[in-house]
Design a protein around this motif. Structure first.
Motif, PDB file in Angstrom:
ATOM      1  N   PHE A  77       0.846  -1.186   0.000  1.00 56.11           N
ATOM      2  CA  PHE A  77       0.000   0.000   0.000  1.00 56.11           C
ATOM      3  C   PHE A  77       0.886   1.242   0.000  1.00 56.11           C
ATOM      4  N   ASN A  78       0.647   2.100  -0.960  1.00 56.15           N
ATOM      5  CA  ASN A  78       1.454   3.324  -1.117  1.00 56.15           C
ATOM      6  C   ASN A  78       2.941   2.991  -1.332  1.00 56.15           C
ATOM      7  N   PHE A  79       3.183   1.920  -2.076  1.00 57.59           N
ATOM      8  CA  PHE A  79       4.541   1.449  -2.364  1.00 57.59           C
ATOM      9  C   PHE A  79       5.078   2.235  -3.561  1.00 57.59           C
ATOM     10  N   ASP A  80       5.751   3.322  -3.282  1.00 56.64           N
ATOM     11  CA  ASP A  80       6.260   4.204  -4.327  1.00 56.64           C
ATOM     12  C   ASP A  80       7.711   3.828  -4.639  1.00 56.64           C
ATOM     13  N   PRO A  81       8.001   3.310  -5.836  1.00 56.77           N
ATOM     14  CA  PRO A  81       9.375   2.913  -6.164  1.00 56.77           C
ATOM     15  C   PRO A  81      10.346   4.084  -6.213  1.00 56.77           C
ATOM     16  N   ARG A  82       9.827   5.308  -6.267  1.00 56.80           N
ATOM     17  CA  ARG A  82      10.725   6.470  -6.239  1.00 56.80           C
ATOM     18  C   ARG A  82      11.288   6.700  -4.841  1.00 56.80           C
ATOM     19  N   VAL A  83      10.644   6.112  -3.827  1.00 59.33           N
ATOM     20  CA  VAL A  83      11.091   6.267  -2.446  1.00 59.33           C
ATOM     21  C   VAL A  83      11.985   5.114  -2.020  1.00 59.33           C
ATOM     22  N   GLY A  84      11.634   3.904  -2.415  1.00 58.29           N
ATOM     23  CA  GLY A  84      12.430   2.732  -2.054  1.00 58.29           C
ATOM     24  C   GLY A  84      12.143   1.591  -2.993  1.00 58.29           C
ATOM     25  N   ARG A  85      13.197   0.929  -3.506  1.00 55.71           N
ATOM     26  CA  ARG A  85      12.984  -0.102  -4.525  1.00 55.71           C
ATOM     27  C   ARG A  85      13.543  -1.465  -4.140  1.00 55.71           C
ATOM     28  N   ALA A  86      14.279  -1.583  -3.052  1.00 52.35           N
ATOM     29  CA  ALA A  86      14.833  -2.880  -2.669  1.00 52.35           C
ATOM     30  C   ALA A  86      13.727  -3.819  -2.177  1.00 52.35           C
ATOM     31  N   PHE A  87      13.856  -5.095  -2.525  1.00 50.61           N
ATOM     32  CA  PHE A  87      12.943  -6.140  -2.081  1.00 50.61           C
ATOM     33  C   PHE A  87      11.515  -5.885  -2.560  1.00 50.61           C
ATOM     34  N   THR A  88      11.391  -5.312  -3.756  1.00 50.46           N
ATOM     35  CA  THR A  88      10.060  -4.953  -4.258  1.00 50.46           C
ATOM     36  C   THR A  88       9.159  -6.158  -4.462  1.00 50.46           C
ATOM     37  N   PRO A 109      -1.385  -2.581  -5.087  1.00 51.56           N
ATOM     38  CA  PRO A 109      -2.354  -2.704  -3.979  1.00 51.56           C
ATOM     39  C   PRO A 109      -3.200  -3.973  -4.064  1.00 51.56           C
ATOM     40  N   THR A 110      -3.543  -4.509  -2.927  1.00 53.51           N
ATOM     41  CA  THR A 110      -4.362  -5.729  -2.870  1.00 53.51           C
ATOM     42  C   THR A 110      -5.708  -5.522  -3.539  1.00 53.51           C
ATOM     43  N   TYR A 111      -6.339  -4.388  -3.305  1.00 57.85           N
ATOM     44  CA  TYR A 111      -7.699  -4.179  -3.785  1.00 57.85           C
ATOM     45  C   TYR A 111      -7.789  -4.027  -5.299  1.00 57.85           C
TER      46      TYR A 111
END
Length: 403
Positions: A142-153, A230-232
């Motif tokens: 949820f709110n997984f922004d790759p611009r903020v963090g990309r490891a273990f995506t 997101p799950t939904y």
């Protein structure tokens, strides 16, 4: 990508297997193993840098993200079948046993890898990473922004699976005596339509605006954050897996009559192909190197349910063709399927370490691909033997039916 995570994931040659486990290994179906193996290999391919991808696989890599959808359908079918069998046999669901089995299956290996990521940043496959807390609570998608963090995506898909494991047993327990198959199908249809409307709305209001402004990097990041992770927005595969399980368990005669293998297999392949055509229509993003695999609006809205239905039909056909598959097994499929969860958790970090050791310039094309496969499988074998297998055997002792 989830992957995952069958209760029968054991090497049959392990000497310490209990008789209960050995029987389960012998009875495991070939079809799901083949699909699970294909799924994890596709997930590994999509995460491989294009410069280390053999030229013959570059075209496949563009659509290798389908591996995650295969995992979702498999999980929906396997967990759905397990729950339907239990509720038919006992009239209820042992929630404590179910959640403990899932915890023994998933938590040990996941938290070992997560701990290594947290303690040893050199293992991270990208410089930045979302908060450890979001991974530990399975809310990172949820709110997984790759611009903020990309490891273990890849953990995003495990989060989707965990939410599914949490909710489905409760729904089965609450609704199995209250709704018919017809109402189940109507609810499923409503969920598909709602998902399509939701993805369309997100695209129109958030992604399309960025595309029109030629902010393609931001558009892709928002697409991943709000549509893909997101799950939904990603319930299609899990839901159609559960529907397949319900149909085969409660209405097997209808499956044989209306969806025999000779019908289901070509239709399923056709639906997956049609969905991939939708995803290949890139519209305003066509011709941009950065977004060769960018899912366009039409694919994002209608492609996911089409792919999920297609995979469910293919899985059903492979189950019906089990007698043929057992005579003509795919070499190594069971081993790859057994290692799929460990491969899922470690493959991105394995290639990152490869680049540190060998240098990126020495991991081009076929040679880089071979190194990637060897090191990924080596890491997965270590994790499986040291962690997964240990806790699976412990689970069998703790939750043995005789106790």
């Amino acid at each position: 990508m989830t992957i995952v995570y069958s209760d029968s994931a054991y090497f049959p040659s392990a000497r310490s297997l209990s008789s209960h486990t050995a029987e389960r290994v012998q009875s495991r179906a070939v079809g799901p193993d083949v699909l699970r193996s294909l799924a994890i290999l596709l997930v590994m391919l999509v995460h491989l840098p294009i410069e280390a991808t053999p030229s013959m696989l570059v075209g496949v890599r563009n659509y290798a993200w389908v591996g995650v959808d295969i995992f979702f359908v498999l999980s929906g079918f396997l967990i759905g079948t397990q729950l339907f069998k239990e509720i038919s046999r006992t009239g209820g669901v042992d929630l404590k046993s179910f959640y403990l089995r899932r915890a023994f299956r998933i938590f040990p290996a996941f938290f070992i890898v997560l701990g290594l990521y947290a303690i040893f940043p050199i293992l991270r496959d990208a410089p930045t990473m979302q908060s450890i807390w979001s991974f530990a609570t399975f809310t990172v998608n949820f709110n997984f922004d790759p611009r903020v963090g990309r490891a273990f995506t890849q953990a995003w898909s495990l989060c989707v699976e965990e939410h599914f494991y949490l909710v489905l047993p409760l729904l089965v327990l609450l609704l199995h005596r209250r709704i018919s198959m017809r109402w189940t199908l109507l609810i499923a249809a409503a969920m598909v339509i709602a998902g399509m409307i939701l993805r369309y709305t997100i695209w129109e209001n958030q992604i399309g605006v960025l595309v029109d402004a030629d902010k393609l990097r931001d558009a892709f990041a928002v697409y991943l954050r709000d549509v893909y992770y997101p799950t939904y927005t990603r319930l299609d595969g899990l839901m159609f897996g559960v529907i397949l399980a319900a149909a085969r368990f409660f209405k097997p005669e209808l499956c044989k009559r209306y969806a025999p293998a000779r019908v289901a297999l070509p239709i399923g392949v056709g639906l997956v192909a049609a969905a991939l055509v939708l995803f290949s229509i890139r519209g305003p993003l066509a011709g941009t190197n950065l977004f060769l695999v960018f899912q366009a609006q039409l694919g994002s809205v209608a492609g996911f349910p089409l792919i999920s239905i297609g995979i469910a039909l293919i899985l059903g056909a492979m189950l019906d063709l089990e007698h043929v598959l057992k005579r003509w097994p795919v070499p190594g499929a069971m081993v790859v399927a057994t290692l799929s969860y460990s491969l899922y958790l470690t493959h991105k970090s394995a290639f990152h370490i490869d680049r540190l050791i060998f240098g990126e310039a020495n991991l081009q094309g076929g040679s880089g691909f071979v190194v990637y496969l060897v090191t990924s499988f080596a890491a997965a074998v270590v994790l499986w033997f040291c962690v997964e297998r240990t806790f699976l055997l412990l689970r069998d002792r703790v939750l043995s039916p005789s106790k």
